[in-house]
Design an enzyme around this catalytic site. Structure first.
Site, mmCIF file in Angstrom:
data_model
loop_
_atom_site.group_PDB
_atom_site.id
_atom_site.type_symbol
_atom_site.label_atom_id
_atom_site.label_comp_id
_atom_site.label_asym_id
_atom_site.label_seq_id
_atom_site.Cartn_x
_atom_site.Cartn_y
_atom_site.Cartn_z
ATOM 1 N N GLY A 459 0.815 -1.212 0.000
ATOM 2 C CA GLY A 459 0.000 0.000 0.000
ATOM 3 C C GLY A 459 0.844 1.256 0.000
ATOM 4 N N GLY A 482 3.280 -7.529 1.512
ATOM 5 C CA GLY A 482 3.555 -8.785 2.209
ATOM 6 C C GLY A 482 3.076 -9.978 1.399
HETATM 7 N N1 LIG Z 1 13.181 4.572 8.858
HETATM 8 C C1 LIG Z 1 11.891 4.458 9.087
HETATM 9 N N2 LIG Z 1 11.389 4.550 10.335
HETATM 10 C C2 LIG Z 1 10.071 4.435 10.557
HETATM 11 N N3 LIG Z 1 9.147 4.226 9.602
HETATM 12 C C3 LIG Z 1 9.583 4.122 8.346
HETATM 13 C C4 LIG Z 1 10.955 4.225 8.026
HETATM 14 N N4 LIG Z 1 11.088 4.088 6.697
HETATM 15 C C5 LIG Z 1 9.855 3.925 6.205
HETATM 16 N N5 LIG Z 1 8.939 3.950 7.184
HETATM 17 C C6 LIG Z 1 7.481 3.862 7.054
HETATM 18 O O1 LIG Z 1 7.105 2.621 6.544
HETATM 19 C C7 LIG Z 1 5.755 2.733 6.130
HETATM 20 C C8 LIG Z 1 5.432 1.707 5.089
HETATM 21 O O2 LIG Z 1 5.777 0.427 5.577
HETATM 22 P P1 LIG Z 1 5.080 -0.913 5.080
HETATM 23 O O3 LIG Z 1 3.655 -0.948 5.520
HETATM 24 O O4 LIG Z 1 5.975 -2.018 5.545
HETATM 25 O O5 LIG Z 1 5.144 -0.753 3.502
HETATM 26 P P2 LIG Z 1 4.074 -1.228 2.405
HETATM 27 O O6 LIG Z 1 2.719 -0.676 2.796
HETATM 28 O O7 LIG Z 1 4.575 -0.655 1.110
HETATM 29 O O8 LIG Z 1 4.086 -2.718 2.439
HETATM 30 C C9 LIG Z 1 5.581 4.160 5.638
HETATM 31 O O9 LIG Z 1 4.463 4.726 6.270
HETATM 32 C C10 LIG Z 1 6.893 4.838 6.049
HETATM 33 O O10 LIG Z 1 6.701 6.090 6.650
HETATM 34 O O1 LIG Z 2 -1.239 -3.196 3.736
HETATM 35 C C1 LIG Z 2 -1.203 -4.424 3.707
HETATM 36 O O2 LIG Z 2 -0.070 -5.141 3.563
HETATM 37 P P1 LIG Z 2 1.289 -4.530 2.943
HETATM 38 O O3 LIG Z 2 1.686 -3.314 3.744
HETATM 39 O O4 LIG Z 2 2.271 -5.670 3.115
HETATM 40 O O5 LIG Z 2 1.001 -4.245 1.504
HETATM 41 C C2 LIG Z 2 -2.439 -5.269 3.777
HETATM 42 O O6 LIG Z 2 -3.600 -4.477 3.875
HETATM 43 C C3 LIG Z 2 -2.337 -6.258 4.946
HETATM 44 O O7 LIG Z 2 -2.234 -5.550 6.143
HETATM 45 P P2 LIG Z 2 -1.528 -6.229 7.431
HETATM 46 O O8 LIG Z 2 -0.051 -6.365 7.130
HETATM 47 O O9 LIG Z 2 -1.828 -5.278 8.556
HETATM 48 O O10 LIG Z 2 -2.181 -7.586 7.617
#
Ligand SMILES: Nc1ncnc2c1ncn2[C@@H]1O[C@H](COP(=O)(O)OP(=O)(O)O)[C@@H](O)[C@H]1O
Ligand SMILES: O=C(OP(=O)(O)O)[C@H](O)COP(=O)(O)O
Length: 507
Positions: A459, A482
């Protein structure tokens, strides 16, 4: 290459496509892409005789189409099937080969007006979109991606009961309400979306009872109940009790065995895959099961404990692994470095050590940023400076990768042919800490233009790429971070596994 617009258009067309099963009729001993995603999930046969899906833990995909073929635009069932094969063709390095693809999960497209008219359909979508502090949606990719399945259902006279989670609330938390999504859903669907204040109970039952054919009821955040994530059978039964059948289109949550993604399938039949779920699997299985090499993964973001485990499996598949975001400080600490008040998961330090050792043994280039942008508080107006990774002072936290790291990462990416990216390099929501993420996004866009396969998942990662305005340039924008990583690991996705088997198609 699939652009976001083209993908949206394609999804729209998939919505009017009745089926996603047979692909082609030829058989041969061509290159085979294999990916283990569970014993019941997917299969393809090169022979007229269908293999027993249940007895094989492997997915096999064969394609006779080149990489540049039909892309994402599907005008008919055959075109759709061909395009699926074409995408899988990417896994075969674009070489012409012959074969078949057969989907082993029943599709929403298999359900016709006679199956759907007047029926209450429980649709699990992943509407977990980023919201700003004023509850404005900052990236609506996941909402747009959910539209084709919902439109298909409403155009066939179904009553849609739409369900999702948002964030990771602990109990009822107003800032995680799905209410801010209603106007955008209404606009995109062209019907007035009604919102319930709960996801189970008498009020919901009443709202369902007054739902007209073609109507849409959005339930409140299903994670307001802890039973959701526990996959509590009684809770799943309650969710299921308001509907006649089930559609799972939540690819981003397909790696979670929760009540609304897995539990409900025990009480609702048919339980079928939505168009988005199919499309994601079609692309990702093809592109990552036999990737063009060198193959790189970029992993960042803040969900350290969810994603650090994935790295072990990634080391089996990738040539280069770039780490950024909140992930890196656990690795620094594992190297004995001071990390100030940066995000760290202390219980993963040993794992981080093992992973660095394993990367060495496997000959995988595991690159950690050599410099970081640090802040004196977690805020947009924090004081900031760039320091070597080995020099983070007490009281400061790392919120982005530095310029030297961007350069090193970019040079490493220049050598690749396939890149999968999940998790921003920094807190890109704050301008001061967005440079790392934005530079990597631009680099991948540039590489896409040179024929590198670029897959962005998650996301926030997708939101970052949208923010930079380069989403259209990427090969594939996945709604699951994920989920796409777990798929790449070869893990079973419980949300997919739980769905009904497709009726086998002999090809
Ligand atoms: N160094 C950091 N410390 C804390 N938060 C971070 C850092 N780098 C990135 N983030 C945060 O990580 C979040 C996204 O993480 P995640 O949910 O794992 O990614 P995605 O949604 O792409 O799977 C963003 O809101 C961003 O602000
Ligand atoms: O944002 C999501 O996953 P992602 O950050 O790994 O893409 C999905 O909505 C799953 O959320 P969750 O990792 O809280 O189960």
């Amino acid at each position: 290459m699939a652009s976001a617009t083209a993908a949206a258009a394609a999804l729209g067309r998939i919505a009017s496509t009745p089926n996603l099963q047979a692909v082609s009729s030829s058989s041969t001993s061509s290159p085979v892409a294999r990916l283990a995603i569970g014993s019941r999930s997917w299969s393809a046969s090169p022979h007229r005789r269908l293999r027993s899906i249940a007895s094989s833990p492997l997915l096999e995909v064969k394609s006779r189409f080149g990489l540049g073929a039909a892309s994402n635009l599907f005008a008919s069932e055959n075109d759709l099937a061909s395009a699926v094969a074409a995408q899988v063709g990417g896994a075969n390095n674009g070489r012409g080969c012959r074969g078949v693809v057969s989907m082993a999960k029943r599709s929403v497209g298999d359900l016709k007006e006679s199956d759907l008219k007047g029926k209450k359909v429980f649709v699990r979508a992943d509407l977990n979109v980023p919201l700003d502090e004023n509850q404005n949606i900052t990236d609506d990719t996941r909402i747009r991606a959910a539209v084709p399945t919902i439109k298909y259902l409403i155009s066939n006279g179904a009553k849609v009961i739409l369900t999702s989670h948002l964030g990771r609330p602990k109990g009822v938390t107003p800032k995680y309400s799905l209410k801010p999504l209603v106007p955008r859903l209404t606009e995109l669907l062209g019907v007035n979306v009604v919102k319930a204040d709960d996801c189970i109970g008498a009020e919901v039952e009443k709202a369902v009872a007054s739902l007209p054919n073609g109507g849409v009821l959005l339930l409140e955040n299903v994670r307001f109940y802890k039973e959701e994530e526990k996959n509590d059978p009684e809770f799943a039964k309650k969710l299921a009790s308001i509907a006649d059948l089930y559609v799972n289109d939540a690819f981003g949550t397909a790696h979670r065995a929760h009540a609304s993604t897995e539990g409900v399938t025990k009480y609702l039949k048919p339980a079928v895959a939505g168009f988005l779920l199919q499309k994601e699997l079609d692309y990702l299985v093809g592109a990552v099961s036999n990737p063009k090499k060198p193959f790189a993964a970029i992993v960042g973001g803040s969900k350290v404990s969810s994603k650090i485990g994935v790295i072990e499996s990634l080391l089996e598949k990738v040539d280069i692994l770039l780490l950024g975001g909140g992930m890196i400080f656990t690795f620094y600490k594992a190297q004995g470095l001071k990390v100030g008040s940066s995000l760290v998961e202390d219980d993963k330090i040993e794992l981080a050590k093992t992973l660095m050792q394993k990367a060495k043994e496997k000959g995988v280039s595991l690159l950690l940023p050599t410099d970081v942008v640090i802040a004196d508080k977690f805020a947009a107006d924090a004081n900031s400076k760039v320091v070597p990774a080995s020099d983070i002072p007490d009281g400061w936290m790392g919120l982005d990768i530095g310029a030297d790291s961007i350069k090193t990462f970019s040079e490493a990416l220049d050598t690749t042919k396939t890149v999968i990216w999940n998790g921003p390099m920094g807190v890109f929501e704050f301008d001061k800490f967005a440079a790392g993420t934005e530079s990597i996004a631009k680099k991948l866009a540039e590489l896409s233009g040179k024929g590198v396969i670029t897959i962005i998942g998650g996301g926030d990662s997708v939101a970052a790429v949208e923010k930079v305005g380069v989403a259209e340039k990427m090969s594939h924008i996945s709604t699951g971070g994920g989920a796409s990583l777990e798929l790449l690991e070869g893990k079973t996705l419980p949300g997919v596994l739980a769905l009904d088997e497709a009726v086998p198609v002999t090809v």
